[in-house]
Design an enzyme around this catalytic site. Structure first.
Site, PDB file in Angstrom:
ATOM      1  N   HIS A 355      78.751  89.828  31.395  1.00 13.75           N
ATOM      2  CA  HIS A 355      79.422  89.647  32.687  1.00 13.75           C
ATOM      3  C   HIS A 355      79.643  88.204  33.089  1.00 13.75           C
ATOM      4  O   HIS A 355      80.088  87.936  34.203  1.00 13.75           O
ATOM      5  CB  HIS A 355      78.614  90.308  33.805  1.00 13.75           C
ATOM      6  N   LYS A 543      82.593  86.961  49.265  1.00 18.23           N
ATOM      7  CA  LYS A 543      81.921  87.086  47.971  1.00 18.23           C
ATOM      8  C   LYS A 543      80.695  86.189  48.011  1.00 18.23           C
ATOM      9  O   LYS A 543      80.484  85.481  49.005  1.00 18.23           O
ATOM     10  CB  LYS A 543      82.850  86.689  46.822  1.00 18.23           C
ATOM     11  N   ARG A 544      79.887  86.202  46.927  1.00 21.76           N
ATOM     12  CA  ARG A 544      78.772  85.270  46.885  1.00 21.76           C
ATOM     13  C   ARG A 544      79.275  83.843  47.073  1.00 21.76           C
ATOM     14  O   ARG A 544      80.397  83.523  46.654  1.00 21.76           O
ATOM     15  CB  ARG A 544      78.036  85.393  45.549  1.00 21.76           C
ATOM     16  N   LYS A 549      83.331  79.564  42.880  1.00 20.56           N
ATOM     17  CA  LYS A 549      84.228  80.428  43.659  1.00 20.56           C
ATOM     18  C   LYS A 549      85.014  79.617  44.699  1.00 20.56           C
ATOM     19  O   LYS A 549      85.895  80.119  45.369  1.00 20.56           O
ATOM     20  CB  LYS A 549      83.440  81.553  44.321  1.00 20.56           C
ATOM     21  N   THR A 651      85.894  91.790  41.320  1.00 17.47           N
ATOM     22  CA  THR A 651      86.236  93.164  41.677  1.00 17.47           C
ATOM     23  C   THR A 651      86.686  93.228  43.136  1.00 17.47           C
ATOM     24  O   THR A 651      87.419  94.138  43.522  1.00 17.47           O
ATOM     25  CB  THR A 651      85.030  94.104  41.462  1.00 17.47           C
ATOM     26  N   LYS A 655      89.732  95.380  45.320  1.00 21.20           N
ATOM     27  CA  LYS A 655      89.567  96.127  46.585  1.00 21.20           C
ATOM     28  C   LYS A 655      90.597  95.665  47.613  1.00 21.20           C
ATOM     29  O   LYS A 655      91.175  96.464  48.351  1.00 21.20           O
ATOM     30  CB  LYS A 655      88.146  95.932  47.132  1.00 21.20           C
TER      31      LYS A 655
HETATM   32  C1  8GP Z   1      79.790  89.148  37.674  1.00 16.81           C
HETATM   33  C2  8GP Z   1      80.999  88.265  37.445  1.00 16.81           C
HETATM   34  O1  8GP Z   1      80.762  86.974  37.948  1.00 16.81           O
HETATM   35  C3  8GP Z   1      82.211  88.869  38.118  1.00 16.81           C
HETATM   36  O2  8GP Z   1      83.347  88.123  37.823  1.00 16.81           O
HETATM   37  C4  8GP Z   1      82.387  90.296  37.627  1.00 16.81           C
HETATM   38  O3  8GP Z   1      83.432  90.920  38.332  1.00 16.81           O
HETATM   39  C5  8GP Z   1      81.113  91.088  37.847  1.00 16.81           C
HETATM   40  O4  8GP Z   1      80.044  90.458  37.181  1.00 16.81           O
HETATM   41  C6  8GP Z   1      81.204  92.494  37.300  1.00 16.81           C
HETATM   42  O5  8GP Z   1      81.572  92.476  35.972  1.00 16.81           O
HETATM   43  N1  8GP Z   1      78.674  88.630  36.940  1.00 16.81           N
HETATM   44  C7  8GP Z   1      77.438  88.662  37.408  1.00 16.81           C
HETATM   45  O6  8GP Z   1      77.163  89.084  38.520  1.00 16.81           O
HETATM   46  C8  8GP Z   1      76.413  88.183  36.493  1.00 16.81           C
HETATM   47  O7  8GP Z   1      76.732  87.790  35.385  1.00 16.81           O
HETATM   48  N2  8GP Z   1      75.175  88.208  36.895  1.00 16.81           N
HETATM   49  C9  8GP Z   1      74.127  87.816  36.022  1.00 16.81           C
HETATM   50  C10 8GP Z   1      73.819  86.440  35.909  1.00 16.81           C
HETATM   51  C11 8GP Z   1      72.903  87.391  36.639  1.00 16.81           C
END
Ligand code: 8GP
Length: 814
Positions: A355, A543-544, A549, A651, A655
């Site tokens: 991810h 978002k976070r 970002k 994501t 939305k």
């Molecule tokens: C997130 C990505 O940053 C985001 O772009 C994507 O939409 C989402 O995953 C679902 O696929 N990644 C994370 O939250 C992530 O990698 N978290 C781990 C490092 C703790």
């Protein structure tokens, strides 16, 4: 179940009475919520039991989605919707003088995740059940979810999220299904009948107790299970210690140290933290999950050798990657298989999703920590590494550099992504560009070695929660126009395009957005006492909070626009409301300062009457699933402005689109695919491409101070951060200033001019109301691709080889 209101009423009143000993008049909103939740549970209980029976008896392949996070949010509304009784019950409750929406708000928002990764897992569960796939979730029942964010004096303050304090209405504790998980101790082996037998002495044993939550499919009688594990002491241990040593306090400490494993969710979604407790959580999850899967499998199937045929284990990022050595351990040490047999099964069972490519988020655990906490697991990883490296050696003889870059254990660390790649049969990224970056860059050597393992599965969101539930008026308009087929086949939304030139339809769309915006404005007014202009552009960045970002880029532009407006109060612009929400990791100083910058801008701008209300800035506290459900339907503009290459998918972008907002964004993550779907005319794209960004990185970045030197406008703007023009101590935003001018790792200044231009384009486009409405329509109509139903079908067909199982028409109560 209920043929009419009378029957519903009787059951509801009966429930109130038996659960709370109260009449309708006496019952509190919380009493009513719990009574209703129990009615839902009873409604689906039969279907839940039947679904499980069916899966066991028919022997279809089962999929288990392992994730350290499931950001499920509130369930009452979503469950009522999926059962198909929501509007009827809402009406009946209203006749009893009860507002269903209000009851829904009584439910604690289960925040068992940080952001995208955890919410994706929750959307996936909804799609799995709705597509009648035998797929289940496996996670941790954190006692404290993601912290509650308060804004005090403009700063983020974290409070514990004690979401379980009044219990959870959806979970069922299954004590009889508990398993034991072992930590520490020593491992030794002896040969018995020509086989090595491993013994684990002096381990700390933790009892993993499952709590099952039903996952209800959309009107189809499938009820899957989300199993969350809670850590408890093995009863005997606790009693013995206290009794034998007469040391009660020590025994209580011991109990707490065990329970701490499932106490709290780590609040960081972009930075890996090498804490022992985190490693314990990860092993706790995979060991408990796998033991229960193997036990269940053995009950029904003949040979463990068929395991991979019947089971797929999906690991959501590397956090559950120890599923690989743990499955090996179970198969060898408990089931008596040989290394080779166990390895064949393991690597054909496990599939992995990556991810993120952020280097600081890629997990690696120090060897000594893993060795002492998980001695047997470490032995297996060591052996895997040895075999893998010798395999590599035979392919790339003498290429030490390549082998070192791919080793599972290197520089005294266990590299979890390497373990995940080696031990799984499928590796996927979450958007096309992300998968390509994995193949061509971050995992280039692995792709060269295992090209057949890599594939893309672009993320998706459940259109049921994010459109049907969150935006009922829009959903109704769509259903009335093109039939309800879109709920089952979201790609059917594209038929909305036939209304592109239909003035009445576009007007209806406009009206719905207006109403959603008004409702939102009222909510803001009630909660914050701030009045926002319902006819202004609602420009939303939720978002976070993270440097990549680029909330900072948005904030800088707000500061510049405000300055221009002060200089020229007659500046022509459509009034805008800038809406921010999001949490910063508690230890992420820079991100927290960005929050303070936004709240400072809000304080200045919202109280300046000279700008005639042309701008407002909001920072909404405590971003959560429920808040998100309110915001998306009210958004006009969706800010997706990450530094290209950094956002694996995103994501939120999906939305917004599904609710008819227009994206302003970079060519990053799934924005690229959104752009492909809607075309140039219905999205505003700007900024460096991923290739350009990566070129800069490879060549040592760029020199932001030169840019600032040569660009008067930028210089003036940045000066405002540190020259005392904002009502904060002069040094308050120095760190932000320095980070931009000295390194600008995320190309904020480099992309700034393009961003401002793109924002001006948004302003122009919005002035043409009919054009704007068409853009909204195009976004909604093209959003079908981004339903998680599409994503999950691709996983089921392409990775898991899992087939839908029809349970039959049994969604009935009692
Ligand atoms: C997130 C990505 O940053 C985001 O772009 C994507 O939409 C989402 O995953 C679902 O696929 N990644 C994370 O939250 C992530 O990698 N978290 C781990 C490092 C703790």
């Amino acid at each position: 179940m209920f043929t009419d209101w009378q029957a519903f009423r009787a059951a509801f009143l009966n429930q109130l009475q038996s659960m709370h000993g109260k009449s309708l008049e006496e019952a509190s909103p919380e009493d009513k919520y719990t009574a209703l939740a129990v009615m839902v549970r009873e409604y689906i209980s039969n279907a839940w039991v039947q679904t499980n029976k069916h899966y066991e008896n028919k022997g279809e392949k089962q999929v288990y989605y392992f994730s350290i996070e499931f950001l499920i949010g509130r369930l009452l509304g979503a469950n009522l919707l999926n059962i198909g009784v929501r509007s009827e019950w809402e009406k009946w409750l209203a006749e009893l003088g009860i507002d269903l929406n209000q009851l829904e708000n009584e439910e604690p928002d289960a925040g068992l995740g940080n952001g995208g990764l955890g919410r994706l897992a929750a959307c996936f569960l909804d799609s799995m059940a709705s597509l009648q796939l035998p797929c289940h979730g496996c996670g941790i029942r954190y006692k404290y979810g993601l912290f509650e964010q308060k804004i005090l004096d403009g700063y983020q303050v974290e409070h514990p999220d004690n979401w379980l304090k009044n219990g959870c209405m959806w979970e069922i504790r299954k004590f009889d299904k508990a398993v034991q998980v072992k930590f520490g101790g020593t491992v030794w082996s002896e040969e018995k009948n020509g086989k090595l037998v491993f013994h684990h002495d002096n381990a700390q044993t933790v009892l993993a107790v499952p709590y099952d939550i039903p996952v209800i499919g959309y009107q189809n009688s499938t009820v899957n299970t989300l199993r969350l594990w809670s850590a408890e002491t093995v009863q005997e241990d606790f009693d013995l210690l206290a009794f034998n040593q007469g040391n009660y306090v020590k025994a209580v400490e011991y109990k707490y140290s065990i329970e701490s494993i499932s106490e709290i969710l780590y609040p960081d979604d972009s930075h890996y933290e090498g804490r022992v407790l985190r490693l314990k959580q990860q092993y706790f999850l995979v060991s408990a999950g796998l033991q229960s899967i193997v036990r269940r499998f053995k009950k029904k199937h003949g040979s463990i050798l068929d395991f991979a045929e019947k089971i797929s284990i999906h690991i959501n990022d590397t956090h559950p990657a120890m599923a690989i050595p743990e499955l090996m351990r179970i198969l060898m040490d408990e089931e008596g298989l040989s290394w080779n047999e166990a390895w064949q099964i393991t690597k054909n069972t496990i599939a992995y999703t990556n991810h993120t490519i952020l280097p600081e988020a890629l997990e690696k655990w120090p060897v000594d920590i893993m060795k002492s906490l998980l001695p047997r697991i470490f032995m297996i990883i060591e052996e895997l590494n040895k075999q893998f490296c010798s395999h590599l050696w035979s392919h790339y003889p003498g290429d030490w550099q390549r082998i070192a870059s791919m080793a599972i254990i290197a520089d005294n660390y266990v590299h979890m992504a390497h373990l995940a790649v080696v031990g799984s049969y499928s590796i996927n990224g979450v958007a096309k560009i992300h998968t390509n970056i994995l193949k061509q860059d971050v995992m280039k050597n692995f792709y060269h070695f295992y090209p057949y393992k890599f594939n893309n599965k672009t993320n998706g969101i459940t259109h049921r929660r994010w459109l049907l539930k969150a935006n009922p008026d829009l959903a109704r308009l769509i259903t009335n126009s093109i039939s309800p087929s879109w709920i089952y086949y979201p790609q059917y939304l594209s038929t909305l395009l036939r209304y592109s030139e239909d003035a009445a339809f576009l007007e209806a769309l406009d009206k719905i957005k207006e109403t959603n915006k008004m409702n939102f404005a009222n909510w803001v007014h009630n909660k914050y006492g701030i009045t926002i202009d319902g006819s202004s552009i609602f420009d939303v960045h939720v978002k976070r909070i993270h440097a990549y970002k680029r909330q900072l880029m948005n904030a800088l532009r707000i500061l510049e626009l405000y300055t221009r407006l002060k200089e020229n109060p007659n500046l022509e612009m459509v009034p805008r409301t800038f809406i921010f929400a999001g949490k910063a990791a508690p230890g992420y100083f820079l991100a927290k300062r960005v929050i303070k910058l936004i709240t400072t801008l809000a304080a200045v701008i919202n109280n300046d009457s000279t700008i005639q209300g042309k701008m407002k800035v909001l920072f909404l506290e405590n971003y959560s699933v429920s808040l998100a459900e309110m915001i998306f339907p009210a958004a006009d503009v969706s800010e997706q402005i990450s530094t290209a290459s950094k956002e694996a998918s995103g994501t939120g972008n999906m939305k917004f689109m599904m609710n008819g907002a227009v994206t302003i964004g970079t060519l990053d993550g799934a924005n690229i695919e959104i752009h492909e779907e809607v075309g140039d005319d219905n999205i505003v794209i700007f900024g460096l491409t991923a290739k350009e960004v990566m070129n800069y990185y490879q060549n040592g970045g760029y020199r932001p101070w030169e840019l600032v030197q040569s660009d008067t406008r930028l210089r003036k703007l940045l000066d405002q951060l540190v020259n005392g023009s904002l009502p904060v101590p002069r040094e308050e935003f120095r760190v932000l200033y320095d980070s931009l001018v000295n390194s600008d790792e995320f190309f904020v200044l480099k992309d700034y001019a393009a961003y401002v231009e793109a924002q001006e384009k948004i302003d122009m486009l919005y002035r043409d109301n009919s054009r704007w409405n068409k853009m909204c329509l195009s976004n909604i109509a093209h959003s079908g691709k981004f339903s998680s139903d599409r994503t999950i079908s691709e996983y089921a067909i392409g990775i898991w080889k899992a087939k839908p199982v029809v349970i039959g028409d049994i969604l009935e109560p009692y």
